[in-house]
Design a protein around this motif. Structure first.
Motif, short mmCIF file in Angstrom:
data_model
loop_
_atom_site.label_atom_id
_atom_site.label_comp_id
_atom_site.label_asym_id
_atom_site.label_seq_id
_atom_site.Cartn_x
_atom_site.Cartn_y
_atom_site.Cartn_z
N ILE A 54 1.05 -1.30 0.17
CA ILE A 54 0.48 -0.18 -0.18
C ILE A 54 0.87 1.46 0.43
N GLN A 78 -1.93 -1.49 -4.04
CA GLN A 78 -3.18 -1.10 -3.34
C GLN A 78 -2.34 0.28 -3.53
N VAL A 96 -5.80 -1.99 -6.42
CA VAL A 96 -6.74 -1.38 -5.32
C VAL A 96 -6.23 -0.10 -4.98
N GLU A 102 -9.54 -9.56 -2.50
CA GLU A 102 -7.98 -9.81 -2.47
C GLU A 102 -7.55 -11.23 -1.76
#
Length: 621
Positions: free
Chosen positions: A159, A183, A294, A360
């Motif tokens: 992320i 992400q 994402v 996920e």
């Protein structure tokens, strides 16, 4: 004024400061089911990267690798010190993977020199030609050959900054790499991610983050010996940055030349090769692994990056298995809470749990273990407003139609074009009294500003507000919003902030302690530094009082304006201290002195010959 509780703007800065607390939390499950190994993995140029490997104790099965490469530490350090959970959420840990965490080159306990958003090599002539894709390749190669009981497959996820490293793994990917999930990936630090938007410096994020993250690291260190968070002498962020006077003063007062990133900012004010070389997207060709990008529609840091990464893979890889997931989330909100609400806005379901269980986990289970079925749509989108998941065969959906919403006199908005021949709004913008990005007093940039009530801005004379009549039926927007402004200024430069807002009806029920009647929910806002209106690489002065077109694209939205609601557009010339102030004078703003900041009279035109309008991506039902 009421001091509101705030969330530290970046999860990752917060993460660094709570590592010690995390070490003390219960990690019994991890200890019982995993063996931890710490390894310095050699890269092709001889540099070794510190890697923590958690291997399932159950040897009856073979397991794939699930890799997270990060600049935010793989803490806790020590073979007998365990993380409290593994993977993005606990269910992943219980499914069984060989979890791999790696300090990227030049960070924390890894060797080498760190470089922000390290440029991708276009060709390799020697073993010294390295980048993040080669480091990922070499890591996977070592793991496959040296860690027992692996099934020969690897996945990468991350992320934000680790999202960038996930994207980089796709370039010249190792054959064992089968599934990657970037992400909220850092993608373009000049156009729309983190520290620049539309060429304007996102001041609060850049200053606070880099005051810790950007501190030089002369040798490998653990977090307890790392840099501490910056202590603001004035807690009120609006007042702190305004009192600082200029970006130049900030740098000279607090950083001097100690933070390389700030030196780079000052050396590269325009979109030059320094910034372009850091774009990973042109290299996303011949992508072989399955990809699930994402992001969050309400991500204050990297909403742009998610869309840009997905689009780049789609455009450059016609046969790749690449899908998009976008929900009503803040930065990383899909794994940092249940996603049932954000700020004052309720979604009436646990959107994050849905994502974890239905997207996920099945993605990695299918592509890394061959288990279950993964039948996700091309675009898996949660629409706020109507609060529903939708599956589309493309993004933006093929059923989307562009419709122009025209600014009218007297604060009106209509899909009908103005017929008057002389119509404009005029006001004065003063950079010494800039429009705040959020109501109240804040000690840091909140994440909730992305959806917060904009009524505080509607009352300012330097914010132009336009709205439709109450909608007679629902209207859903799915895709990018385009601002098409016709303006003039008495200055030679100006910023333009456009905000798309959902105005709630006066009979809306209260939400806990918040009055929702007449609430003005920010759906999307974005800024453009006016001198870059034609080319981010070639700044161009405004001719004072000359009518000029300013067109730019806001990040995509997925939102339904319900029947009875109104669509509002706000236009302003500052968004402080989210974005640094424009002196409204054509110059290198990094060299501006306090006396350079000047008032300017702004006009927004809306007549038959000079129509200002917002192009909306309306989904046909």
């Amino acid at each position: 004024m009421k001091l509101k509780a705030t969330f530290l703007f970046s999860f990752f800065v917060l993460y660094i400061h709570v590592i010690a607390q995390d070490i003390l939390t219960d990690s019994a499950y991890v200890r019982e089911h995993y063996t931890k190994v710490e390894q310095l993995i050699p890269m092709r140029d001889g540099v070794k990267l510190f890697t923590a490997i958690y291997i399932p104790k159950d040897t009856n099965n073979k397991y794939p690798f699930l890799i997270n490469r990060t600049p935010y530490t793989v803490s806790p350090y020590g073979a007998d010190q365990y993380k409290k959970t593994l993977g993005n959420f606990p269910a992943m840990m219980r499914k069984g993977y060989i979890f791999v965490y790696q300090d990227v080159r030049g960070k924390w306990m890894s060797e080498g020199t760190f470089e922000d958003v390290r440029p991708q090599q276009s060709k390799y002539t020697s073993r010294k030609d390295i980048d993040e894709s080669t480091d990922t390749y070499d890591t996977i190669d070592w793991l496959i050959k040296n860690i027992k009981n692996n099934n020969g497959k690897a996945g990468v996820y991350g992320i934000s900054y680790p999202g960038f490293y996930s994207t980089a793994s796709l370039v010249n990917a190792h054959p064992a790499l089968k599934a990657v999930s970037p992400q909220a990936p850092v993608t373009d630090w000049y156009i729309g991610d983190d520290f620049h938007h539309g060429g304007a410096l996102f001041l609060m994020d850049a200053f606070r983050f880099m005051s810790t993250f950007g501190v030089p690291r002369p040798h490998p260190i653990t977090p307890d010996k790392g840099p501490k968070g910056f202590e603001f002498p004035i807690k009120d962020q609006y007042r702190f940055y305004l009192n600082a006077g200029t970006v130049k003063n900030l740098k000279e007062t607090y950083f001097a030349d100690s933070i390389k990133f700030w030196n780079d900012l000052f050396a590269h004010p325009d979109y030059d090769q320094f910034w372009k070389s850091r774009l990973i997207t042109p290299h996303l060709t011949n992508v072989q692994p399955a990809v699930m990008v994402v992001g969050g529609f309400f991500d204050a840091e990297d909403a742009y990056g998610a869309f840009k990464t997905y689009q780049s893979i789609e455009q450059q890889n016609k046969k790749n298995n690449n899908i998009l997931v976008m929900g009503p989330w803040f930065h990383g909100g899909w794994v940092r809470g249940d996603g049932s609400s954000f700020g004052d806005i309720q979604f009436n379901q646990k959107t994050s749990i849905h994502y974890q269980e239905e997207l996920e986990l099945p993605f990695f289970e299918y592509y890394l273990k061959g288990q279950g079925n993964f039948n996700a749509a091309e675009a898996n989108i949660f629409l706020s407003g109507s609060n529903e998941w939708k599956k589309f065969s493309s993004w933006p959906p093929k059923e989307t139609q562009q419709r122009n919403l025209y600014l009218h006199p007297n604060g009106k908005l209509s899909f009908d074009k103005v017929q008057r021949t002389d119509s404009w709004d005029e006001y004065v913008s003063d950079p010494n009294n800039p429009v705040p990005f959020q109501a109240g007093v804040w000690d840091s940039r909140s994440r909730e500003y992305m959806v917060d009530d904009q009524r505080f801005a509607s009352t300012r004379p330097d914010v132009m507000t336009y709205q439709t009549d109450a909608l007679s039926e629902d209207m859903t927007l799915t895709g990018p919003v385009i601002a098409n402004l016709v303006v003039s200024t008495t200055g030679t430069d100006a910023d333009y902030v456009v905000k798309l807002i959902d105005v709630y009806p006066e009979n809306s029920p209260n939400n806990k302690n918040t009055m929702m009647a007449g609430y003005q929910m920010l759906v999307r806002g974005e800024i453009l530094r006016g001198k870059y209106r034609n080319d981010f690489s070639k700044p161009e002065a405004f001719v004072p009082n000359q009518i000029t077109k300013v067109n730019y694209t806001l990040p995509d939205v997925g939102h339904t304006f319900k029947k009875g609601h109104r669509i509002m557009i706000q236009i302003q010339n500052s968004w402080f201290p989210l974005a640094d102030r424009n002196p409204q004078k054509f110059m290198n703003i990094y060299e501006a002195e306090p006396q350079d900041f000047q008032k300017a009279t702004q006009r927004i035109f809306h007549d038959v010959h000079n129509s200002s309008y917002i192009t909306l991506p309306v989904l046909n039902n």
